[in-house]
Scaffold this motif. Structure first.
Motif, PDB file in Angstrom:
ATOM      1  N   LEU A  26      62.574 -32.673  11.452  1.00  0.00           N
ATOM      2  CA  LEU A  26      61.921 -33.902  10.995  1.00  0.00           C
ATOM      3  C   LEU A  26      60.745 -34.249  11.896  1.00  0.00           C
ATOM      4  N   PHE A  27      60.929 -34.055  13.197  1.00  0.00           N
ATOM      5  CA  PHE A  27      59.830 -34.291  14.137  1.00  0.00           C
ATOM      6  C   PHE A  27      58.650 -33.380  13.820  1.00  0.00           C
ATOM      7  N   LEU A  28      58.920 -32.118  13.506  1.00  0.00           N
ATOM      8  CA  LEU A  28      57.848 -31.196  13.176  1.00  0.00           C
ATOM      9  C   LEU A  28      57.107 -31.627  11.913  1.00  0.00           C
ATOM     10  N   VAL A  29      57.858 -32.131  10.925  1.00  0.00           N
ATOM     11  CA  VAL A  29      57.228 -32.610   9.691  1.00  0.00           C
ATOM     12  C   VAL A  29      56.285 -33.766   9.988  1.00  0.00           C
ATOM     13  N   VAL A  30      56.767 -34.746  10.749  1.00  0.00           N
ATOM     14  CA  VAL A  30      55.943 -35.911  11.092  1.00  0.00           C
ATOM     15  C   VAL A  30      54.735 -35.476  11.909  1.00  0.00           C
ATOM     16  N   TYR A  31      54.953 -34.580  12.855  1.00  0.00           N
ATOM     17  CA  TYR A  31      53.858 -34.085  13.695  1.00  0.00           C
ATOM     18  C   TYR A  31      52.790 -33.401  12.844  1.00  0.00           C
ATOM     19  N   ASN A  32      53.245 -32.575  11.893  1.00  0.00           N
ATOM     20  CA  ASN A  32      52.291 -31.860  11.039  1.00  0.00           C
ATOM     21  C   ASN A  32      51.499 -32.815  10.161  1.00  0.00           C
ATOM     22  N   LEU A  33      52.154 -33.853   9.675  1.00  0.00           N
ATOM     23  CA  LEU A  33      51.462 -34.819   8.824  1.00  0.00           C
ATOM     24  C   LEU A  33      50.437 -35.631   9.614  1.00  0.00           C
ATOM     25  N   ILE A  34      50.754 -35.927  10.868  1.00  0.00           N
ATOM     26  CA  ILE A  34      49.853 -36.750  11.675  1.00  0.00           C
ATOM     27  C   ILE A  34      48.725 -35.916  12.270  1.00  0.00           C
ATOM     28  N   VAL A  35      49.081 -34.775  12.838  1.00  0.00           N
ATOM     29  CA  VAL A  35      48.099 -33.959  13.540  1.00  0.00           C
ATOM     30  C   VAL A  35      47.311 -33.061  12.578  1.00  0.00           C
ATOM     31  N   GLY A  36      47.952 -32.690  11.488  1.00  0.00           N
ATOM     32  CA  GLY A  36      47.239 -31.840  10.532  1.00  0.00           C
ATOM     33  C   GLY A  36      47.860 -30.481  10.322  1.00  0.00           C
ATOM     34  N   GLY A  37      48.936 -30.191  11.077  1.00  0.00           N
ATOM     35  CA  GLY A  37      49.680 -28.957  10.846  1.00  0.00           C
ATOM     36  C   GLY A  37      48.982 -27.720  11.361  1.00  0.00           C
ATOM     37  N   ILE A  38      48.263 -27.022  10.500  1.00  0.00           N
ATOM     38  CA  ILE A  38      47.633 -25.752  10.856  1.00  0.00           C
ATOM     39  C   ILE A  38      46.275 -25.999  11.494  1.00  0.00           C
ATOM     40  N   LYS A  39      45.967 -25.227  12.530  1.00  0.00           N
ATOM     41  CA  LYS A  39      44.686 -25.363  13.207  1.00  0.00           C
ATOM     42  C   LYS A  39      43.539 -25.002  12.264  1.00  0.00           C
ATOM     43  N   VAL A 122      56.390 -25.424   4.453  1.00  0.00           N
ATOM     44  CA  VAL A 122      55.589 -25.704   3.256  1.00  0.00           C
ATOM     45  C   VAL A 122      54.689 -26.916   3.489  1.00  0.00           C
ATOM     46  N   ILE A 123      55.246 -27.958   4.096  1.00  0.00           N
ATOM     47  CA  ILE A 123      54.455 -29.158   4.390  1.00  0.00           C
ATOM     48  C   ILE A 123      53.352 -28.842   5.390  1.00  0.00           C
ATOM     49  N   GLN A 124      53.673 -28.008   6.369  1.00  0.00           N
ATOM     50  CA  GLN A 124      52.673 -27.618   7.367  1.00  0.00           C
ATOM     51  C   GLN A 124      51.483 -26.923   6.710  1.00  0.00           C
ATOM     52  N   TYR A 125      51.756 -25.986   5.824  1.00  0.00           N
ATOM     53  CA  TYR A 125      50.674 -25.285   5.136  1.00  0.00           C
ATOM     54  C   TYR A 125      49.961 -26.210   4.153  1.00  0.00           C
TER      55      TYR A 125
END
Length: 241
Positions: A26-39, A122-125
């Motif tokens: 869940l932390f990774l999901v929130v982090y990806n949504l806030i930071v943008g996920g993939i560089k 999937v959310i990260q991508y």
């Protein structure tokens, strides 16, 4: 058997390490949504990337096998350390039923974790390439089903190790060590090896029948072998005195 399932359901609801693991996802999901996920550099290098690429990476990702091994060793091993198995046996429950009920319980936990990993990827991508369901198809259901079979085989393998160790601490060390070797070292040594790449240490890499069928067959064979070995070993082990 029904009483054993009730016991396992009670344990599952109170198994803190599982909630910690899901909290990590869940932390990774929130982090990806806030930071943008993939560089952005990765997005620029793969202009045709899509959310389905994340699905393919997530389903076939076996890099968390060490965590799965840890969860199983902890869940099953604690019953030896707390002498829960002693109480289960002296109350008249069959040993093979105990093994099967624990396999089902640990499989539910690890499958939920892996599906959570797929969703997170999937959310990260999606955060990097845009949210689109292009590429998803019905064969992906069979792909997930085969990977779930491989997860059950992995559970059966780690359960056998835990039963042999006989306590939670030794089992944790053994399962994590084996996962590190099987999931990382052997993956590099046996890269492109057909036997290894169809084992439960290397999840099915595509939804093609040429991948799914041998992976499913190997997983079923592994489940039967490891569960049978665990039951035989457990039947000979003195834990009721």
């Amino acid at each position: 058997m029904l009483n054993l399932f009730k016991i396992e359901r009670y344990k599952m609801k109170r198994f803190t390490p599982f909630y910690v693991s899901m909290g990590f996802l869940l932390f990774l999901v929130v982090y990806n949504l806030i930071v943008g996920g993939i560089k952005q550099s990765y997005v620029d290098a793969h202009p045709n990337g899509c959310m389905y690429d994340g699905f393919m990476d997530g389903v076939s990702d076996a890099s968390f096998s060490f965590l799965i091994g840890m969860l199983i060793a902890w869940y099953v091993g604690i019953d030896f350390t707390n002498r829960t198995l002693h109480r289960v046996i002296v109350t008249g429950n069959k040993r093979w039923m105990t093994v099967i009920s624990q396999l089902i319980a640990t499989s539910v936990l690890t499958i939920i974790f892996h599906l959570g990993l797929v969703v997170e990827t999937v959310i990260q991508y999606g955060s990097g390439f845009g949210y689109s369901f292009d590429g998803f198809n019905k064969k992906d259901i069979a792909w997930i089903g085969v990977v779930c079979l491989q997860l059950i085989a992995m559970n059966a393998f780690y359960m056998l190790i835990t039963y042999i160790c006989g306590n939670v601490y030794t089992a944790l060390f053994a399962c994590v060590s084996v996962a590190a070797v099987g999931g990382n070292v052997l993956r590099n040594v046996f890269r492109a090896n057909l036997i290894y790449e169809h084992s439960f240490f290397c999840f099915a890499k595509s939804s093609e029948n040429s991948d799914l069928i041998p992976c499913a067959i190997c997983a079923i064979i592994a489940i039967v072998v490891f569960v049978t070995a665990t039951i035989i070993f457990f039947n000979k082990r003195d834990v009721a005195n």
